[in-house]
Scaffold this motif. Structure first.
Motif, PDB file in Angstrom:
ATOM      1  N   VAL A 108      46.486  43.449  33.652  1.00 15.05           N
ATOM      2  CA  VAL A 108      45.101  43.674  34.087  1.00 15.05           C
ATOM      3  C   VAL A 108      44.653  45.089  33.729  1.00 15.05           C
ATOM      4  O   VAL A 108      43.542  45.314  33.235  1.00 15.05           O
ATOM      5  N   LEU A 130      49.932  43.156  36.948  1.00 11.72           N
ATOM      6  CA  LEU A 130      49.080  44.332  37.149  1.00 11.72           C
ATOM      7  C   LEU A 130      48.963  45.155  35.862  1.00 11.72           C
ATOM      8  O   LEU A 130      47.880  45.656  35.537  1.00 11.72           O
ATOM      9  N   ARG A 179      31.372  41.474  41.919  1.00  8.93           N
ATOM     10  CA  ARG A 179      30.560  42.578  41.377  1.00  8.93           C
ATOM     11  C   ARG A 179      29.536  42.079  40.374  1.00  8.93           C
ATOM     12  O   ARG A 179      28.468  42.639  40.221  1.00  8.93           O
ATOM     13  N   LEU A 236      46.846  38.169  47.588  1.00  3.51           N
ATOM     14  CA  LEU A 236      46.398  39.540  47.304  1.00  3.51           C
ATOM     15  C   LEU A 236      45.805  39.643  45.902  1.00  3.51           C
ATOM     16  O   LEU A 236      44.737  40.235  45.700  1.00  3.51           O
ATOM     17  N   LEU A 237      46.511  39.050  44.936  1.00  8.80           N
ATOM     18  CA  LEU A 237      46.018  39.098  43.560  1.00  8.80           C
ATOM     19  C   LEU A 237      44.699  38.323  43.432  1.00  8.80           C
ATOM     20  O   LEU A 237      43.774  38.749  42.727  1.00  8.80           O
ATOM     21  N   LEU A 265      42.534  37.931  45.741  1.00 12.17           N
ATOM     22  CA  LEU A 265      41.485  38.726  46.393  1.00 12.17           C
ATOM     23  C   LEU A 265      40.928  39.771  45.421  1.00 12.17           C
ATOM     24  O   LEU A 265      39.707  39.978  45.355  1.00 12.17           O
ATOM     25  N   LEU A 266      41.834  40.392  44.661  1.00 16.39           N
ATOM     26  CA  LEU A 266      41.392  41.369  43.657  1.00 16.39           C
ATOM     27  C   LEU A 266      40.463  40.700  42.647  1.00 16.39           C
ATOM     28  O   LEU A 266      39.408  41.239  42.285  1.00 16.39           O
ATOM     29  N   ALA A 267      40.876  39.504  42.196  1.00 20.63           N
ATOM     30  CA  ALA A 267      40.067  38.771  41.215  1.00 20.63           C
ATOM     31  C   ALA A 267      38.702  38.423  41.806  1.00 20.63           C
ATOM     32  O   ALA A 267      37.671  38.493  41.135  1.00 20.63           O
ATOM     33  N   PHE A 272      37.058  40.032  44.198  1.00 20.39           N
ATOM     34  CA  PHE A 272      36.215  41.229  44.292  1.00 20.39           C
ATOM     35  C   PHE A 272      35.599  41.560  42.937  1.00 20.39           C
ATOM     36  O   PHE A 272      34.421  41.893  42.836  1.00 20.39           O
ATOM     37  N   ALA A 273      36.440  41.477  41.892  1.00 20.90           N
ATOM     38  CA  ALA A 273      35.949  41.776  40.548  1.00 20.90           C
ATOM     39  C   ALA A 273      34.818  40.830  40.171  1.00 20.90           C
ATOM     40  O   ALA A 273      33.822  41.225  39.551  1.00 20.90           O
ATOM     41  N   ARG A 330      41.722  45.952  30.834  1.00 24.57           N
ATOM     42  CA  ARG A 330      40.603  46.019  31.783  1.00 24.57           C
ATOM     43  C   ARG A 330      39.258  46.014  31.067  1.00 24.57           C
ATOM     44  O   ARG A 330      38.336  45.344  31.471  1.00 24.57           O
TER      45      ARG A 330
END
Lengths: 311, 269
Positions: free
Chosen positions: A105, A102, A58, A47-48, A50-52, A54-55, A109
């Motif tokens: 991050v 989290l 971008r 999950l973590l 996946l977040l990375a 997506f970021a 940010r």
């Protein structure tokens, strides 16, 4: 030594990451039997990761060929393995670590350079995990046990329950320890090698994927006639391709983006030239001193004046 | 003229294949369950020993079946064994254990123990049954004056037996459970000796027991023995306390109190 292509390096880095992931997923029990570390940490790590991902998508675009896709999938799995490798094996302590990640991050940010901080945090989480594992391997189901002054020195066994205070208790079940207990030395050795392989593989993968994208852009530019390709590469140096947003674009979009950048750079170049030509009046404003000397030096290397070229 | 196209490079494809296989293995490995330890009693019925429910012969009710041991003991020790068994199971005077050991009966008993310990697995089991009978027939509780010598003598008999038979017993259908029980009783006896003084502890039996049990079970965990593995399976509390090093024998004492509540060091009249 044979020179390896970027695709070869992506494959090699993926092998390193996968081997590291394999070792990070194993633990050795007291009877020297192997068992898995379970899917809980891996799920949280995924999950973590996946977040990375997506970021990153971008700004970095998407992979456009088999090698790129394979590399990105490997990077995702590698990051998931790496994050699961530093998380406590389960229970409330694992969620505490996720919470810490989290918060990190969220707090940082806006900062562009947070690589060193992230590495320190990962190292701290790894240390915490190793400590929990060590305590579990010694059958101490708490983070620390503090002796109560005076009481702990009294030789009465009836006081045993109150002689020390346990902090941060956990159970072998929530930590997914094998019933026979954990062989700390062998397990840590496995994890250390796995962690090193994963981290090295990820670093290599990042660089190889960048090189692979550069190769793709280079190949597109060299479909132009050679002198023109050389000119484009002088206008848009390879070291700037990533920053110019050329990585991860589809071929047609890439061609259009290169065209835009060439037009933009040429326009700027022309503007600079005309500004330069218009600057001959500066020689009348030479005030002397070091500023004047530099100004004169610039003028001396300027284009020949019109009257000189006519002669 | 266009140059001839170069042959496709197979090395990256091969590396991708290897990486894919490793990724699959990494995911599969995470789901590997810990290996289950199988008790020796799970072997096929035909291979089981002739003696049924051997643990009954270590319980207080052993006197009801003790004669079943006679035909199992090696012929060389059979006569002495029968005589010692009869006398020991007939004991009603409840002597202190050292007094018994120093008597003629006790000396014959000790000689027999040594012979049986060096014999077959059935001989070993018979000797263990005799030791536990002696533990019930004699007084070995230290009392207020902390006379631990009786408990320590009993501990010596059990310790010698365990040193010889604990490891080979671990996977033996006849001796597996009895050997674990012997370890618990040994731990309980030495724990009683350790706790005997009203203030402080008697450290010598504690250290002796810890050294032996460490050797038998294999501590630290990286050197786990088959006996330690079985103890972990059947009596995890005993092994956990042993590894904790704080009141290390209390786990054995607790498990033994559950298994044999009558073994308190006072004669079960």
């Amino acid at each position: 030594m044979t020179e390896r292509s970027a695709a070869w390096m992506v494959g090699f880095a993926s092998v390193l990451v996968a081997a590291g992931g394999l070792l990070l997923g194993l633990q050795v029990d007291a009877n020297h039997d192997l068992s898995g570390t379970g899917f809980v940490q891996l799920s949280i790590g995924a999950l973590l990761a996946l977040l990375a991902l997506f970021a990153r998508a971008r700004t970095g675009g998407f992979p456009r060929d088999t090698t790129g896709v394979f590399g990105v999938v490997s990077a995702f799995l590698g990051l998931a393995f790496l994050l699961s490798g530093v998380l406590a094996p389960g229970g409330p302590w694992m969620f505490f670590e996720v919470f810490a990640l989290l918060v990190f991050v969220a707090v940082r940010r806006g900062e562009t350079k947070r690589g060193a901080g992230a590495l320190v945090l990962l190292a701290l989480l790894l240390l915490f995990r190793l400590w929990v594992t060590y305590q579990g391997s010694e059958r101490r189901w708490e983070l620390v046990s503090i002796d109560v002054p005076i009481l702990s020195s009294l030789p009465f066994s009836v006081l045993d329950p109150v002689k020390s205070v346990s902090l941060g208790s956990f159970t072998p079940r929530e930590m997914n320890f094998p019933p026979a207990g954990l062989d700390f030395a062998l397990t840590t050795a496995l994890w250390a090698v796995g962690f090193a392989l994963c981290a090295a593989g990820l670093a290599l993968l990042e660089r190889s994927l960048s090189e692979h994208e550069d190769d793709r852009i280079h190949a597109l530019i060299h479909t132009l006639p050679t002198p023109l390709a050389g000119l484009v590469e002088r206008l848009l140096p390879e070291s700037e391709w990533r920053a110019l947003g050329l990585h991860g674009l589809a071929e047609r979009a890439l061609a259009k983006r290169i065209e835009e950048w060439v037009r933009d750079r040429m326009a700027k170049q022309r503007a600079l030239d005309s500004a330069w030509r218009a600057s001959s009046a500066l020689e009348f404003t030479n005030s002397g001193g070091i500023a004047g000397g530099i100004q004169q030096a610039l003028l001396d290397h300027g284009e020949p004046r019109k009257d000189e070229s006519d002669r | 003229m266009n140059p001839a196209p170069s042959p496709p490079n197979r090395a990256p494809i091969l590396l991708f294949a290897v990486a894919t296989a490793l990724f699959a293995a990494a995911l599969f490995a995470r789901g590997l369950a810990p290996k289950k330890v199988v008790l020796p009693r799970d072997i096929p019925v035909a291979e089981r020993p002739k003696l049924r429910d051997p643990m009954q012969l270590l319980s207080p009710a052993a006197r009801l079946r003790a004669q079943e041991l006679d035909p199992l003991v090696s012929p060389a020790q059979a006569t002495t064994f029968t005589a010692v068994r009869k006398s020991l199971f007939a004991y009603a005077t409840c002597p202190e254990l050292l007094d018994f050991a120093n008597s003629a009966d006790g000396q014959r008993f000790e000689h027999l123990l040594e012979d049986l310990r060096n014999g077959t697995r059935e001989d070993a089991f018979a000797s263990l049954a005799l030791i536990l009978r002696a533990a019930r027939a004699c007084e070995w509780k230290p009392g207020l004056r902390a006379h631990t010598e009786h408990a320590e003598k009993l501990g010596t008999w059990l310790g010698d037996w365990l040193r010889t038979w604990a490891e080979p017993s671990a996977k033996d259908p006849l001796l597996s459970e009895p050997a674990l029980a012997a370890g618990l009783v040994y731990g309980k006896i030495m724990h009683t000796a350790w706790k005997a003084p009203i203030v402080g502890h008697n450290q010598a039996p504690y250290d002796k027991a810890l050294a032996l049990l460490d050797e038998l079970t294999g501590t630290p965990p990286s050197h786990r023995t088959a006996y330690g593995e079985m103890l972990q399976l059947r009596y995890p509390r005993a092994l956990t306390q042993l590894l904790l090093r704080t009141d290390a024998l209390s786990g054995c004492a607790e498990e033994c109190a559950t298994l044999y509540p009558d073994l308190t060091g006072e004669c079960a009249r």
